[in-house]
Design an enzyme around this catalytic site. Sequence first.
Site, PDB file in Angstrom:
ATOM      1  N   GLU A  31      -5.407  13.478   9.738  1.00 21.84           N
ATOM      2  CA  GLU A  31      -6.151  13.076   8.552  1.00 21.84           C
ATOM      3  C   GLU A  31      -7.488  12.518   9.040  1.00 21.84           C
ATOM      4  OE1 GLU A  31      -6.244   9.964   4.812  1.00 21.84           O
ATOM      5  OE2 GLU A  31      -5.502   9.398   6.782  1.00 21.84           O
TER       6      GLU A  31
ATOM      7  N   ASP B  58      -4.125  10.284  -2.711  1.00 18.73           N
ATOM      8  CA  ASP B  58      -5.266   9.373  -2.742  1.00 18.73           C
ATOM      9  C   ASP B  58      -6.248   9.804  -3.832  1.00 18.73           C
ATOM     10  OD1 ASP B  58      -4.587   7.529  -0.756  1.00 18.73           O
ATOM     11  OD2 ASP B  58      -5.210   8.900   0.828  1.00 18.73           O
TER      12      ASP B  58
ATOM     13  N   LEU C  33      -9.148   4.563  15.459  1.00 17.21           N
ATOM     14  CA  LEU C  33      -8.281   3.900  16.430  1.00 17.21           C
ATOM     15  C   LEU C  33      -9.023   2.888  17.308  1.00 17.21           C
ATOM     16  CD1 LEU C  33      -5.919   6.765  17.687  1.00 17.21           C
ATOM     17  CD2 LEU C  33      -5.643   5.208  15.753  1.00 17.21           C
TER      18      LEU C  33
ATOM     19  N   ASN D 135      -2.894   3.654  13.073  1.00 15.61           N
ATOM     20  CA  ASN D 135      -4.059   2.781  13.049  1.00 15.61           C
ATOM     21  C   ASN D 135      -3.719   1.323  12.772  1.00 15.61           C
ATOM     22  OD1 ASN D 135      -6.355   1.691  10.807  1.00 15.61           O
ATOM     23  ND2 ASN D 135      -7.116   2.382  12.783  1.00 15.61           N
ATOM     24  N   HIS D 136      -2.668   1.085  11.958  1.00 16.34           N
ATOM     25  CA  HIS D 136      -2.428  -0.273  11.501  1.00 16.34           C
ATOM     26  C   HIS D 136      -0.959  -0.475  11.169  1.00 16.34           C
ATOM     27  CE1 HIS D 136      -3.602   2.203   7.973  1.00 16.34           C
ATOM     28  NE2 HIS D 136      -2.471   1.702   7.497  1.00 16.34           N
TER      29      HIS D 136
ATOM     30  N   ASP E 128      -2.112   9.527  10.324  1.00 11.48           N
ATOM     31  CA  ASP E 128      -2.824   8.825   9.262  1.00 11.48           C
ATOM     32  C   ASP E 128      -4.036   8.082   9.828  1.00 11.48           C
ATOM     33  OD1 ASP E 128      -2.966   7.634   6.504  1.00 11.48           O
ATOM     34  OD2 ASP E 128      -2.665   5.796   7.685  1.00 11.48           O
TER      35      ASP E 128
ATOM     36  N   ASP F   8       0.844  -1.198   0.000  1.00 10.96           N
ATOM     37  CA  ASP F   8       0.000   0.000   0.000  1.00 10.96           C
ATOM     38  C   ASP F   8       0.873   1.239   0.000  1.00 10.96           C
ATOM     39  OD1 ASP F   8      -2.162   1.715   0.092  1.00 10.96           O
ATOM     40  OD2 ASP F   8      -2.388   1.597   2.264  1.00 10.96           O
TER      41      ASP F   8
ATOM     42  N   GLU G  57     -12.650   0.617  18.567  1.00 11.18           N
ATOM     43  CA  GLU G  57     -13.847  -0.082  18.100  1.00 11.18           C
ATOM     44  C   GLU G  57     -14.806  -0.249  19.289  1.00 11.18           C
ATOM     45  OE1 GLU G  57     -10.331  -0.680  15.969  1.00 11.18           O
ATOM     46  OE2 GLU G  57     -10.731  -1.686  17.894  1.00 11.18           O
TER      47      GLU G  57
ATOM     48  N   GLN H 276      -3.321  -5.016   6.161  1.00  9.70           N
ATOM     49  CA  GLN H 276      -3.027  -3.944   7.119  1.00  9.70           C
ATOM     50  C   GLN H 276      -3.889  -4.133   8.369  1.00  9.70           C
ATOM     51  OE1 GLN H 276      -3.952  -0.735   4.384  1.00  9.70           O
ATOM     52  NE2 GLN H 276      -1.810  -0.094   4.315  1.00  9.70           N
TER      53      GLN H 276
END
Length: 972
Positions: free
Chosen positions: A242, A308, A204, A102-103, A199, A60, A206, A167
């Site tokens: 972002e 993007d 972050l 995040n990942h 990013d 990615d 759930e 990811q």
Amino acid sequence: MDPLWYKDAVIYQLHVRSFFDANDDGYGDFEGLRQKLPYLEALGVNTLWLMPFFQSPLRDDGYDISDYYQILPVHGSLEDFRRFLDEAHARGMRVIIELVLNHTSIDHPWFQEARKPGSPMRDFYVWSDTPERYKGVRVIFQDFEPSNWTFDPVAGAYYWHRFYHHQPDLNWDNPEVEKAMHQVMFFWADMGVDGFRLDAIPYLYEREGTNCENLPETIEAVKRLRKALEERYGPGKVLLAEANMWPEETLPYFGEGDGVHMAYNFPLMPRLFLALRREDRGPIEAMLQETEGIPESAQWALFLRNHDELTLEKVTEEEREFLWEVYAPDPRYRINLGIRRRLMPLLGGDRRRFELLHALLFTLKGSPILYYGDEIGMGDNPFLGDRNGVRTPMQWSADRNAGFSRAPYHRLFLPPVSEGPYSYHFVNVEAQQENPHSLLNFVRRFLGIRNRYARVLGRGSLRLLPVENRRILAYEREYQGEKILVVANLSRYSQAFDLPLEEYEGLVPVELFSQNPFPPVEGRYRLALGPHGFMLFALRPKQEIERLYLPDWAAPEEEMAGIPQDLPTVPLSGGVEGLFIDTLVDERARASFLSALGRVLSERSWLASRPKQVGLKDALRLQKEPPLYLTLLRLEGEGGSLEAFLPIALRQDREGPGLFARVRGGGGGYLFELSQDPGFYALLLRRLAQGFEGRSLKAHYRGRHPGHVPEALELLRPGLAAGEGVWLQVGLIQDGGLDRTERLFPHLSLPWVRRPVGGLYWERGRERRVLALTGTFPSGQPQEAFAYTLRLAREGLARLQDHPVGEGALGLMADALRELEALVRLLGVRLALLHRALQEVEGEGDGVPLLNRGLGAFVEVEGEVFLLALGKEGRGLPLRDLARLAYDLERALYLAAEEMEGAGPWVDLAADFLEEALFQAYQEATQGALEALEGFPQLMLALAQEQALREEKPSRQEVLKRWRRRTGEGGG
């Protein structure tokens, strides 16, 4: 360091791998980026945002990180990064890097360890035995992923991912994850980076029963991140979020000034494109209002396009359908909920729309972000898959691989755009750098304005103006009393409109690209704009503008307002005739009068030497009340003697230019020399039109002017006045130049040589001299050529003052000084034609006759330049006349540079550029080479030394220093 520096930032986003390849392996690297820093500095950006350059399998484009502490080997080493960072900082640039919170990649050791049964790292990621958890949460990459859950056979469980399946999302409910990411941030901040782009920050945490976006826990985690950053480093390092959300969902990320420093204005971005195609300002106004209310210390980041897709997530369905229809009618250009096209293809190659959108980007409230290559209008290759089509190599030249790399084509990480109108053969930096009309130079010029007014445009308030015509977007930016007005036409057709500027009555709009003042505001202000046109104005007090355009020889009003305390006194026992008439002379009074006159003449720029002694050769009364005498003076100085023709008046009041003495006795009053008084020139012209005859003790004075007599004359410079198509030139210095002019001009069949039609003459026996000449102009507003040159120099340098002198300087300068260059070339041609014509009239000699007056011999009327006078009798090389013109050009440049910060470094380069144009034009007109050209530097040095003695002004000293440097004779 200013902790709010990010408010003044102009950010340039780039991929290291896409920018420049220094080691020819097909990938851009930090050494290549370091080598291109001069280009970025010259562009006018001051902050670099680097997309991920960390260790990654690149599934990615680097956002799938496998080691946060290592640089991908193809980009170089940590030492390469430090070297780049140090040089960027040395150039005044700040650097923002990605913090991907995040990942990670599935290749990251954390994930590989977490897959193992019973691993202590298991809790670093989000696992589930069933894909039924968090049902209803949207899939972001819906074109590529069917679900947010992917089953891992090693772990025997599903892992959660909001983006690609390779990811996996980190588990921020685990405090160790947060601690680990803080350590990553500290590592790079310790190295010296100035900020972090957060990013995919909304995702972050759930929680069941939610959409798993913008949860309160996420906002608190962001605040802890900022607190940790500032506790360790203090203020100054920046967090940029972002958060592609609706306005009310984005605003909480700022907190109460304790959240992120900056966030992307995703709500506004697609509405710019919407307003452009609807030709209505409504979408922009609505989003500006919706995104108000952020903390004082916070800032929006504005952008048009990036790496993007042009995301259409946060628009209504109706808006999305409209934008897809007008910007991406071909479904192949659509991806996820957006459009995968670069800016210029998105706009159909329309330059006007490109410029208009950049005008909004650079002037709306926020810090602008440019995506690499957009400054030259790079195209895309949407057939490369995913969003790789907008991430192709930077196009530096028409050379192989677009000048990006010398590697074999098949080894490039992505192929450059090589077909169609956006092929690197046509669109590249090298082609645009020296082209003053290129997109690149448009962006550079605009960024120069943006940087000059960084505080106003970065920190100032924004107030929308209620223009009735909805195709017009108008707003005022204001900061600490400084105001900028922006007006934009969103329509593809020309528009006329009235601006409600009543509250700014008396202010003068100064257009920022040209630096031209517009008429003062007097109520509603009518303007018109062409298709997709825009204008930027600084609103300035009228007095400031008038002061800016004072001629070189005029004293500022504040210097003329009072009388000098040490004003000399002339003791007069009888009438004023005792000063001028030999048979009635008051010797003591005359001596005081001539002493005071010598003192004031030593300050006059039109006089080449400083008189040590002044004698009166002749005098004639022109007017009885108030007394006004025409005098012929003999001036003795170090360089010998010369004669001057000067009007002297005695007045009872002390108002007006030229005051040099007070009179005691004889009725009192004040003495003035009238070389700078337009009233004298108007009076003299009227008397000449009546047919003037006078007799002094020594000579006859005769004069005539057969033409029109205006009510008033404007003083163009001491000795030259004009009005309503008429000019009057007075020979303040009696060097024979006007005699030669009168004798030769009738024989010169050159349409731009203005032949005299009248004059004033001094006659004694067979001796005759010309004291003044009159003539006609075409209708228009004349100005002396040096004043015209100075204005063009001011305008040109004002366009350059905020640009560093670096790569591509010549192209930018050529455009900024285009009007001045055209004038210089015109003068070069006309000087060549004049020399040829004079040779035909006066015959061959040791060279050709001297022009001798430089720019002072010419006058400009409505864009045309006319010759009014020759220099004194004499013969010399053409090089001398060229040197005289070149000297005036240089002095105009230095004078202009005195008035503005940042313009000084351009002066030498501009002088060289203009002198080359002057020589080239002269030689092309003569169709031959100039002789003894190698002697030009010494000629210029001698001339500069001579002129520096005339007047102790900084501009003359700077020209002298320049030629001392050029000839190697020292002196700075």
